[in-house]
Scaffold this active site. Structure first.
Site, PDB file in Angstrom:
ATOM      1  N   ARG A  51       0.803  -1.226   0.000  1.00  0.00           N
ATOM      2  CA  ARG A  51       0.000   0.000   0.000  1.00  0.00           C
ATOM      3  C   ARG A  51       0.837   1.278   0.000  1.00  0.00           C
ATOM      4  O   ARG A  51       0.586   2.203  -0.760  1.00  0.00           O
ATOM      5  CB  ARG A  51      -0.933   0.057   1.230  1.00  0.00           C
ATOM      6  CG  ARG A  51      -2.241  -0.627   1.048  1.00  0.00           C
ATOM      7  CD  ARG A  51      -2.706  -1.167   2.374  1.00  0.00           C
ATOM      8  NE  ARG A  51      -1.775  -2.205   2.769  1.00  0.00           N
ATOM      9  CZ  ARG A  51      -1.923  -3.481   2.457  1.00  0.00           C
ATOM     10  NH1 ARG A  51      -2.989  -3.872   1.843  1.00  0.00           N
ATOM     11  NH2 ARG A  51      -1.028  -4.379   2.791  1.00  0.00           N
ATOM     12  N   THR A  52       1.802   1.344   0.896  1.00  0.00           N
ATOM     13  CA  THR A  52       2.497   2.624   1.046  1.00  0.00           C
ATOM     14  C   THR A  52       3.237   2.985  -0.237  1.00  0.00           C
ATOM     15  O   THR A  52       3.089   4.085  -0.770  1.00  0.00           O
ATOM     16  CB  THR A  52       3.453   2.583   2.251  1.00  0.00           C
ATOM     17  OG1 THR A  52       2.698   2.184   3.395  1.00  0.00           O
ATOM     18  CG2 THR A  52       4.070   3.946   2.516  1.00  0.00           C
ATOM     19  N   LYS A  80      25.724  -3.150  -1.321  1.00  0.00           N
ATOM     20  CA  LYS A  80      27.188  -3.056  -1.422  1.00  0.00           C
ATOM     21  C   LYS A  80      27.784  -2.330  -0.221  1.00  0.00           C
ATOM     22  O   LYS A  80      28.982  -2.108  -0.150  1.00  0.00           O
ATOM     23  CB  LYS A  80      27.577  -2.276  -2.685  1.00  0.00           C
ATOM     24  CG  LYS A  80      27.073  -2.861  -3.975  1.00  0.00           C
ATOM     25  CD  LYS A  80      27.526  -1.962  -5.125  1.00  0.00           C
ATOM     26  CE  LYS A  80      26.899  -2.343  -6.437  1.00  0.00           C
ATOM     27  NZ  LYS A  80      27.143  -1.310  -7.463  1.00  0.00           N
ATOM     28  N   ARG A 101      11.291   4.089   3.124  1.00  0.00           N
ATOM     29  CA  ARG A 101      10.974   3.130   4.197  1.00  0.00           C
ATOM     30  C   ARG A 101      12.237   2.352   4.513  1.00  0.00           C
ATOM     31  O   ARG A 101      12.958   1.929   3.613  1.00  0.00           O
ATOM     32  CB  ARG A 101       9.877   2.165   3.740  1.00  0.00           C
ATOM     33  CG  ARG A 101       9.704   0.994   4.693  1.00  0.00           C
ATOM     34  CD  ARG A 101       8.494   0.171   4.382  1.00  0.00           C
ATOM     35  NE  ARG A 101       7.268   0.882   4.720  1.00  0.00           N
ATOM     36  CZ  ARG A 101       6.064   0.329   4.744  1.00  0.00           C
ATOM     37  NH1 ARG A 101       5.925  -0.953   4.432  1.00  0.00           N
ATOM     38  NH2 ARG A 101       5.001   1.033   5.072  1.00  0.00           N
ATOM     39  N   HIS A 129       5.201   6.093  11.480  1.00  0.00           N
ATOM     40  CA  HIS A 129       4.679   5.912  10.118  1.00  0.00           C
ATOM     41  C   HIS A 129       3.691   7.049   9.844  1.00  0.00           C
ATOM     42  O   HIS A 129       2.488   6.845   9.772  1.00  0.00           O
ATOM     43  CB  HIS A 129       3.995   4.538  10.009  1.00  0.00           C
ATOM     44  CG  HIS A 129       3.709   4.080   8.622  1.00  0.00           C
ATOM     45  ND1 HIS A 129       3.767   4.907   7.517  1.00  0.00           N
ATOM     46  CD2 HIS A 129       3.348   2.850   8.149  1.00  0.00           C
ATOM     47  CE1 HIS A 129       3.457   4.199   6.435  1.00  0.00           C
ATOM     48  NE2 HIS A 129       3.200   2.963   6.799  1.00  0.00           N
TER      49      HIS A 129
END
Ligand code: NCD
Length: 306
Positions: A51-52, A80, A101, A129
């Site tokens: 969703r986000t 890396k 995120r 959030h």
């Protein structure tokens, strides 16, 4: 230049304006379809998301902009060993705004300090959030006609559930709200949230393990998933995962006007039999999330240009 790292980065007035913009987008989508022409959003997702990430991307596309990014850490130079700071500096050369995120608490803050474009926290570990909270606030506003005077039950994993932490921060700023914190002993709300948010603002709250007992007094029931990825061992997760399962029978003493919310994904916390109940709001939250992210992108881009 402004970023959104915590929901408290936005004043109550700014949240009101975002809700008004989202309402206007819902009523007049055509007015907004070229607002972000030639602008690019970068979605930097070091953790899984449906969703986000997709709502950020849909939001930017509906504003006439375009999207670049990656959806897993392994697809980026993080694999890396590149630092979040260097990734943020690099992506600032390509994009006008960043949504990030990350599994580490504070990573989007580090990115915002190093980027030269606005950074939006799209979820940092078990911490915050804020854009899920924007989706929740629009939903509550549309369902209840305001954000005050509500008894809000939050249920499930209150320890690791970042959506709950941001929602409590946000709703503690409106008058007459109180919280019922429903969780197993092991997954109680962290004491820093109780102390620095609830007690500091004089917000009434009670804690319980018994959902059915408190059901009759709730105006909002915000269910959450037990956050498997934050557990140290699988045994504890398996023991706690089905602590609360909302079924039609558990709603028999609930208010007619109850709003049932969930940030999703649900695993087992809400029976699908509840999906057709008029009190179920969780798919409305999904759609509202896109509109609030559109309003937020517009605001942050306007500010960074001005
Ligand atoms: C939430 C999250 O990522 O914290 N999901 C979302 O963004 N809608 C909730 C969760 O994963 O349980």
């Amino acid at each position: 230049m402004k970023s959104l790292i915590s929901i408290l980065d936005l004043s109550v007035e700014e949240i009101e304006q975002l809700i008004a913009t989202a309402d206007d987008i819902i009523d007049n989508p055509d007015k907004y379809c070229e607002k972000c022409k030639r602008k690019k959003l970068a979605t930097l997702f070091f953790e899984p998301s449906t969703r986000t990430r997709l709502s950020f991307e849909a939001a930017m596309l509906e504003l006439g902009g375009s999207v670049i990014g990656f959806s897993e850490a392994n697809a980026s130079s993080a694999a890396k060993g590149e630092s979040v700071a260097d990734t943020a500096k690099t992506v600032s050369c390509y994009a006008d705004i960043i949504a990030m995120r990350h599994p580490k608490e504070g990573a989007p803050l580090v990115a915002s300090i190093n980027a030269c474009v606005p950074v939006i926290n799209a979820g940092d570990g078990g911490h915050n959030h804020p854009t899920q909270t924007l989706a929740d606030l629009l939903t509550i506003h549309r369902e209840k006609g305001g954000l005050s005077g509500l008894t809000i039950g939050v249920c499930g994993d209150l320890k690791f559930g970042r959506t709950v932490h941001s929602l409590i921060q946000a709703m503690s700023r409106y008058s007459g709200n109180s919280f019922v914190l429903i969780s197993p002993e092991e997954l109680k709300l962290p004491s820093y949230v109780k102390k620095e948010v609830l007690r500091k603002n004089g917000i009434p709250y009670t804690q319980t393990t018994d959902l059915e007992q408190v059901m009759p007094k709730l105006d909002i029931l915000y269910m959450t998933r037990v956050q498997r990825e934050r557990f140290f061992n699988e045994e504890d997760y398996l023991r706690l995962k089905d602590s609360y399962i909302l079924t039609p029978s558990k709603l028999k003493n609930a208010k007619e006007s109850l709003s049932i919310m969930h940030p999703l994904p649900r695993v087992n916390e809400i029976s699908v039999l509840i999906d057709d109940d008029p009190r179920a709001c969780y798919f409305k939250q999904v759609l509202n999330g896109k509109y609030m992210r559109m309003a937020l992108i517009l605001k942050l881009l306007e500010e960074s240009e001005g």
